[in-house]
Write an enzyme that holds these catalytic residues in place. Structure first.
Site, PDB file in Angstrom:
ATOM      1  N   PRO A  11     -19.583   6.166  42.192  1.00 49.95           N
ATOM      2  CG  PRO A  11     -18.776   7.359  44.022  1.00 49.95           C
ATOM      3  CD  PRO A  11     -19.347   7.529  42.658  1.00 49.95           C
ATOM      4  CG  ASN A  12     -19.383   2.485  46.631  1.00 50.71           C
ATOM      5  OD1 ASN A  12     -18.417   1.727  46.641  1.00 50.71           O
ATOM      6  ND2 ASN A  12     -19.409   3.615  47.304  1.00 50.71           N
ATOM      7  NE  ARG A  19     -22.650   0.811  48.982  1.00 50.79           N
ATOM      8  CZ  ARG A  19     -23.227   1.954  48.646  1.00 50.79           C
ATOM      9  NH1 ARG A  19     -23.799   2.095  47.477  1.00 50.79           N
ATOM     10  NH2 ARG A  19     -23.225   2.964  49.477  1.00 50.79           N
ATOM     11  CE1 TYR A  24     -28.374   3.277  47.293  1.00 52.23           C
ATOM     12  CE2 TYR A  24     -27.176   1.748  48.688  1.00 52.23           C
ATOM     13  CZ  TYR A  24     -27.480   3.039  48.317  1.00 52.23           C
ATOM     14  OH  TYR A  24     -26.886   4.090  48.955  1.00 52.23           O
ATOM     15  CG  ASN A  75     -27.141   7.200  41.014  1.00 54.17           C
ATOM     16  OD1 ASN A  75     -26.541   7.850  41.862  1.00 54.17           O
ATOM     17  ND2 ASN A  75     -27.868   6.130  41.307  1.00 54.17           N
ATOM     18  CB  ALA A  78     -20.792   9.378  47.774  1.00 56.39           C
ATOM     19  CG  HIS A  81     -24.588  13.888  48.569  1.00 61.03           C
ATOM     20  ND1 HIS A  81     -25.900  14.220  48.286  1.00 61.03           N
ATOM     21  CD2 HIS A  81     -24.517  12.537  48.490  1.00 61.03           C
ATOM     22  CE1 HIS A  81     -26.592  13.097  48.075  1.00 61.03           C
ATOM     23  NE2 HIS A  81     -25.778  12.078  48.197  1.00 61.03           N
ATOM     24  CD  GLU A  99     -29.424  15.042  41.297  1.00 62.69           C
ATOM     25  OE1 GLU A  99     -28.910  14.773  42.385  1.00 62.69           O
ATOM     26  OE2 GLU A  99     -29.844  16.188  40.997  1.00 62.69           O
ATOM     27  CG  HIS A 101     -30.054  10.445  43.838  1.00 60.01           C
ATOM     28  ND1 HIS A 101     -28.702  10.252  43.931  1.00 60.01           N
ATOM     29  CD2 HIS A 101     -30.246  11.729  43.445  1.00 60.01           C
ATOM     30  CE1 HIS A 101     -28.098  11.377  43.631  1.00 60.01           C
ATOM     31  NE2 HIS A 101     -29.004  12.285  43.317  1.00 60.01           N
ATOM     32  CB  ILE A 102     -31.384   3.636  43.663  1.00 58.68           C
ATOM     33  CG1 ILE A 102     -30.747   3.460  42.277  1.00 58.68           C
ATOM     34  CG2 ILE A 102     -32.163   2.391  44.081  1.00 58.68           C
ATOM     35  CD1 ILE A 102     -29.600   2.469  42.236  1.00 58.68           C
ATOM     36  NE  ARG A 108     -29.670   6.406  52.299  1.00 61.45           N
ATOM     37  CZ  ARG A 108     -28.688   5.907  51.581  1.00 61.45           C
ATOM     38  NH1 ARG A 108     -28.702   6.015  50.267  1.00 61.45           N
ATOM     39  NH2 ARG A 108     -27.686   5.290  52.153  1.00 61.45           N
TER      40      ARG A 108
END
Length: 145
Positions: A11-12, A19, A24, A75, A78, A81, A99, A101-102, A108
Site C-alpha cells: 500500500p501507498n 508521498r 521516501y 516491500n 504497512a 507489520h 524484504e 524497506h526504503i 521510526r
C-alpha cells in the site's frame, strides 16, 4: 531464458515520489522498476514489478509467483507489520525472498519495528532508499546462481 524476480509492493507505494519525499525520496515506482529491470538484465535476470494497495491482491501475486518467479523481492509497506496472510503466502513460495524497506523502519515509530515478513526472508534491506531494491536484485542474483 532468464530467471524472473517478482518485485512486489504494498500500500501507498504507488505514491512513491509524491508521498512524504522527506522520508521516501523523489524517485517514483516507475523509476524503481526501470532501474531494477536494467540491473537484472545485466545480471542475466528479468523482473516483473507489481503493486497493490490490497492485502488479498498481494497474496494473489505471491501465489502467481509460485509458478512464474524464481525469487521475490517484497516491500509490503504497512502490511509488513500486520499481515499474517502475506507471511503465510510467502511460506508457500519455494524460492528466496528478500524484504526491502526504503526508510529505516527501526528508527521510526515502535509499531514499525516488527516485521512478519522477516521470518521468511533470506535478507532484509532497510534504510537505503530506493537503492535498496537494487541491492535486493543483486543479492537475489547471488542466491539464484
Amino acid at each position: 531464458m532468464s530467471k524472473t524476480i517478482h518485485i512486489l509492493n504494498g500500500p501507498n507505494l504507488n505514491l512513491l515520489g509524491k508521498r512524504q519525499p522527506e522520508i521516501y525520496g523523489a524517485d517514483t515506482l516507475a523509476d524503481v522498476e526501470k532501474a531494477c529491470a536494467e540491473l537484472a538484465a545485466d545480471l542475466g535476470l528479468s523482473t516483473e514489478l507489481l503493486q497493490s494497495n490490497h492485502e488479498g491482491e498481494i497474496v494473489e501475486q505471491i501465489h502467481r509467483a509460485r509458478d512464474e518467479a524464481a525469487g521475490i523481492v517484497i516491500n509490503a509497506g504497512a502490511y509488513t507489520h500486520t499481515s499474517l496472510a502475506i507471511l503465510d503466502a510467502l511460506n508457500t513460495f519455494e524460492g528466496p525472498v528478500i524484504e526491502v524497506h526504503i526508510s529505516n523502519i527501526h528508527a521510526r515509530e515502535p509499531f514499525r519495528h516488527h516485521s512478519y515478513i522477516s521470518a521468511r526472508a533470506q535478507g532484509v534491506i532497510v534504510g537505503c532508499g530506493v537503492e535498496g531494491y537494487e541491492f535486493a536484485v543483486r543479492r537475489m542474483a547471488t542466491l539464484l546462481a
